[in-house]
Write a protein that holds these residues in place. Structure first.
Motif, PDB file in Angstrom:
ATOM      1  N   LEU A  73       0.823  -1.204   0.000  1.00 25.02           N
ATOM      2  CA  LEU A  73       0.000   0.000   0.000  1.00 25.02           C
ATOM      3  C   LEU A  73       0.863   1.263   0.000  1.00 25.02           C
ATOM      4  CD1 LEU A  73      -2.824  -0.921   2.553  1.00 25.02           C
ATOM      5  CD2 LEU A  73      -2.740  -1.308   0.081  1.00 25.02           C
ATOM      6  N   LYS A  74       0.267   2.351  -0.492  1.00 21.13           N
ATOM      7  CA  LYS A  74       0.947   3.644  -0.517  1.00 21.13           C
ATOM      8  C   LYS A  74       1.126   4.193   0.889  1.00 21.13           C
ATOM      9  CE  LYS A  74      -1.210   4.870  -4.893  1.00 21.13           C
ATOM     10  NZ  LYS A  74      -2.235   5.707  -5.538  1.00 21.13           N
ATOM     11  N   GLN A  75       0.106   4.061   1.701  1.00 22.23           N
ATOM     12  CA  GLN A  75       0.127   4.590   3.061  1.00 22.23           C
ATOM     13  C   GLN A  75      -0.038   3.447   4.044  1.00 22.23           C
ATOM     14  OE1 GLN A  75      -3.118   7.357   3.089  1.00 22.23           O
ATOM     15  NE2 GLN A  75      -1.862   9.022   2.284  1.00 22.23           N
ATOM     16  N   HIS A  76       0.503   3.641   5.234  1.00 23.29           N
ATOM     17  CA  HIS A  76       0.406   2.626   6.274  1.00 23.29           C
ATOM     18  C   HIS A  76      -0.289   3.203   7.501  1.00 23.29           C
ATOM     19  CE1 HIS A  76       3.597   0.937   3.699  1.00 23.29           C
ATOM     20  NE2 HIS A  76       2.916  -0.167   3.950  1.00 23.29           N
ATOM     21  N   SER A  77      -1.520   3.604   7.289  1.00 24.73           N
ATOM     22  CA  SER A  77      -2.341   4.128   8.383  1.00 24.73           C
ATOM     23  C   SER A  77      -3.492   3.157   8.620  1.00 24.73           C
ATOM     24  CB  SER A  77      -2.902   5.509   8.019  1.00 24.73           C
ATOM     25  OG  SER A  77      -3.799   5.397   6.922  1.00 24.73           O
ATOM     26  N   TYR A  98      -4.346 -12.167   3.285  1.00 20.37           N
ATOM     27  CA  TYR A  98      -3.528 -12.222   4.494  1.00 20.37           C
ATOM     28  C   TYR A  98      -2.735 -10.931   4.643  1.00 20.37           C
ATOM     29  CZ  TYR A  98      -4.396 -17.213   3.836  1.00 20.37           C
ATOM     30  OH  TYR A  98      -4.985 -18.434   3.648  1.00 20.37           O
ATOM     31  N   ALA A  99      -2.846 -10.300   5.806  1.00 23.41           N
ATOM     32  CA  ALA A  99      -1.963  -9.179   6.125  1.00 23.41           C
ATOM     33  C   ALA A  99      -0.643  -9.800   6.563  1.00 23.41           C
ATOM     34  CB  ALA A  99      -2.563  -8.330   7.242  1.00 23.41           C
ATOM     35  N   THR A 100       0.464  -9.289   6.038  1.00 25.24           N
ATOM     36  CA  THR A 100       1.760  -9.911   6.296  1.00 25.24           C
ATOM     37  C   THR A 100       2.765  -8.893   6.818  1.00 25.24           C
ATOM     38  OG1 THR A 100       2.472  -9.559   4.002  1.00 25.24           O
ATOM     39  CG2 THR A 100       1.422 -11.662   4.503  1.00 25.24           C
ATOM     40  N   GLY A 101       3.735  -9.401   7.530  1.00 25.22           N
ATOM     41  CA  GLY A 101       4.876  -8.595   7.934  1.00 25.22           C
ATOM     42  C   GLY A 101       6.005  -8.884   6.967  1.00 25.22           C
ATOM     43  N   GLY A 102       6.882  -7.953   6.786  1.00 27.13           N
ATOM     44  CA  GLY A 102       7.986  -8.180   5.859  1.00 27.13           C
ATOM     45  C   GLY A 102       7.894  -7.248   4.676  1.00 27.13           C
ATOM     46  N   GLY A 103       8.211  -7.756   3.513  1.00 31.01           N
ATOM     47  CA  GLY A 103       8.353  -6.923   2.324  1.00 31.01           C
ATOM     48  C   GLY A 103       7.068  -6.459   1.677  1.00 31.01           C
ATOM     49  N   VAL A 104       5.950  -7.126   1.918  1.00 33.16           N
ATOM     50  CA  VAL A 104       4.672  -6.717   1.325  1.00 33.16           C
ATOM     51  C   VAL A 104       3.630  -6.615   2.433  1.00 33.16           C
ATOM     52  CG1 VAL A 104       5.166  -7.728  -0.938  1.00 33.16           C
ATOM     53  CG2 VAL A 104       3.973  -9.083   0.782  1.00 33.16           C
ATOM     54  N   ASP A 105       2.568  -5.877   2.144  1.00 29.61           N
ATOM     55  CA  ASP A 105       1.528  -5.680   3.154  1.00 29.61           C
ATOM     56  C   ASP A 105       0.489  -6.799   3.162  1.00 29.61           C
ATOM     57  OD1 ASP A 105       2.563  -3.190   4.072  1.00 29.61           O
ATOM     58  OD2 ASP A 105       1.740  -2.242   2.268  1.00 29.61           O
ATOM     59  N   TYR A 106       0.160  -7.331   1.961  1.00 28.26           N
ATOM     60  CA  TYR A 106      -0.879  -8.352   1.851  1.00 28.26           C
ATOM     61  C   TYR A 106      -0.497  -9.390   0.806  1.00 28.26           C
ATOM     62  CZ  TYR A 106      -3.816  -5.046   4.354  1.00 28.26           C
ATOM     63  OH  TYR A 106      -4.310  -4.191   5.297  1.00 28.26           O
ATOM     64  N   ILE A 107      -0.969 -10.596   1.029  1.00 29.65           N
ATOM     65  CA  ILE A 107      -0.900 -11.647   0.017  1.00 29.65           C
ATOM     66  C   ILE A 107      -2.320 -12.132  -0.203  1.00 29.65           C
ATOM     67  CG2 ILE A 107      -0.033 -13.939  -0.578  1.00 29.65           C
ATOM     68  CD1 ILE A 107       2.445 -13.304   1.113  1.00 29.65           C
ATOM     69  N   LEU A 108      -2.718 -12.181  -1.467  1.00 32.84           N
ATOM     70  CA  LEU A 108      -4.079 -12.557  -1.835  1.00 32.84           C
ATOM     71  C   LEU A 108      -4.064 -13.832  -2.664  1.00 32.84           C
ATOM     72  CD1 LEU A 108      -5.164  -9.114  -3.352  1.00 32.84           C
ATOM     73  CD2 LEU A 108      -5.260  -9.790  -0.953  1.00 32.84           C
ATOM     74  N   GLY A 131      -5.687   2.389  -2.505  1.00 32.91           N
ATOM     75  CA  GLY A 131      -4.408   2.571  -1.828  1.00 32.91           C
ATOM     76  C   GLY A 131      -3.272   1.685  -2.283  1.00 32.91           C
ATOM     77  N   ILE A 132      -3.419   0.993  -3.412  1.00 34.95           N
ATOM     78  CA  ILE A 132      -2.351   0.104  -3.874  1.00 34.95           C
ATOM     79  C   ILE A 132      -1.206   0.923  -4.455  1.00 34.95           C
ATOM     80  CG2 ILE A 132      -1.731  -1.707  -5.516  1.00 34.95           C
ATOM     81  CD1 ILE A 132      -4.615  -2.737  -5.280  1.00 34.95           C
ATOM     82  N   GLU A 133      -0.002   0.712  -3.916  1.00 34.34           N
ATOM     83  CA  GLU A 133       1.193   1.348  -4.470  1.00 34.34           C
ATOM     84  C   GLU A 133       1.788   0.469  -5.564  1.00 34.34           C
ATOM     85  OE1 GLU A 133       5.101   3.612  -2.886  1.00 34.34           O
ATOM     86  OE2 GLU A 133       4.703   1.656  -1.956  1.00 34.34           O
ATOM     87  N   ARG A 134       1.924  -0.834  -5.264  1.00 34.33           N
ATOM     88  CA  ARG A 134       2.427  -1.771  -6.278  1.00 34.33           C
ATOM     89  C   ARG A 134       1.895  -3.159  -5.956  1.00 34.33           C
ATOM     90  NH1 ARG A 134       7.181  -0.709  -3.402  1.00 34.33           N
ATOM     91  NH2 ARG A 134       7.736  -2.490  -2.115  1.00 34.33           N
ATOM     92  N   TYR A 135       1.903  -3.982  -6.974  1.00 36.54           N
ATOM     93  CA  TYR A 135       1.444  -5.352  -6.805  1.00 36.54           C
ATOM     94  C   TYR A 135       2.261  -6.256  -7.720  1.00 36.54           C
ATOM     95  CZ  TYR A 135      -1.066  -4.785 -11.202  1.00 36.54           C
ATOM     96  OH  TYR A 135      -1.379  -4.566 -12.516  1.00 36.54           O
ATOM     97  N   PHE A 136       2.383  -7.498  -7.305  1.00 40.19           N
ATOM     98  CA  PHE A 136       3.056  -8.511  -8.110  1.00 40.19           C
ATOM     99  C   PHE A 136       2.098  -9.677  -8.260  1.00 40.19           C
ATOM    100  CE2 PHE A 136       6.425  -6.112  -6.093  1.00 40.19           C
ATOM    101  CZ  PHE A 136       7.267  -5.835  -7.172  1.00 40.19           C
ATOM    102  N   THR A 137       1.992 -10.159  -9.485  1.00 40.35           N
ATOM    103  CA  THR A 137       1.048 -11.216  -9.825  1.00 40.35           C
ATOM    104  C   THR A 137       1.791 -12.515 -10.100  1.00 40.35           C
ATOM    105  OG1 THR A 137      -0.448  -9.605 -10.826  1.00 40.35           O
ATOM    106  CG2 THR A 137      -0.707 -11.903 -11.507  1.00 40.35           C
ATOM    107  N   TYR A 138       1.274 -13.609  -9.555  1.00 47.14           N
ATOM    108  CA  TYR A 138       1.833 -14.940  -9.794  1.00 47.14           C
ATOM    109  C   TYR A 138       0.697 -15.860 -10.224  1.00 47.14           C
ATOM    110  CZ  TYR A 138       5.492 -12.814  -7.012  1.00 47.14           C
ATOM    111  OH  TYR A 138       6.446 -11.950  -6.526  1.00 47.14           O
TER     112      TYR A 138
END
Length: 159
Positions: A73-77, A98-108, A131-138
């Protein structure tokens, strides 16, 4: 409520075979039917067993493409997290978030009828400004192992 090895085995068996008979369950854990069924009722009353259901083979009903998505996400509020999470709750193709700790905010985990539907979904999210700043698709090409969520402990380890 303290669980013993019989309770754990009951939970593991019911998790895999929700339609097992009372006598089949009792045999599987080496108890007679009455004490076994009393344990099941106690687990239900304690809220450990919430209910019984079925696993549906969605591939037999329709063809879908599973997609895993990492989202930052762009913001972390609190407001930004809440806005994004509500959008995911309201989005039917999103089956896990899933809200995650580490390099990304969520995994869907998203189930789409095809890549085109997935791309339209992403485009809609980006246009709606959730609020999405970036996403990676697999794209999932093959499922190696999939099991229902639940018990992941060893009943024998409690013995």
């Amino acid at each position: 409520m303290r669980l013993d090895r019989y309770d754990i085995k009951i939970l593991q068996i019911l998790h895999r075979q929700g339609r097992i008979t009372k006598s089949g369950l009792a045999d599987a854990i080496s108890l007679s039917v009455s004490p076994c069924w009393e344990r099941v009722k106690r687990l239900e009353e304690a809220g450990i067993i919430e209910g019984y259901g079925v696993r549906i083979n969605s591939e037999a009903l329709f063809r879908y493409t599973p997609v895993l998505v990492e989202v930052s996400l762009k913001q972390h509020s609190a407001e930004a997290f809440q806005r994004f999470e509500q959008a995911m709750i309201d989005c039917e193709p999103v089956v896990d978030c899933y809200a995650t700790g580490g390099g990304v905010d969520y995994i869907l985990r998203v189930m789409c009828e095809g890549i085109d539907q997935y791309q339209r979904l992403i485009d809609g999210w980006l246009e709606s400004n959730i609020g999405i700043e970036r996403y990676f698709t697999y794209i999932v090409t093959k499922t190696i192992k999939q099991q229902p969520p639940g018990l992941v402990f060893d009943a024998d380890a409690l013995a």
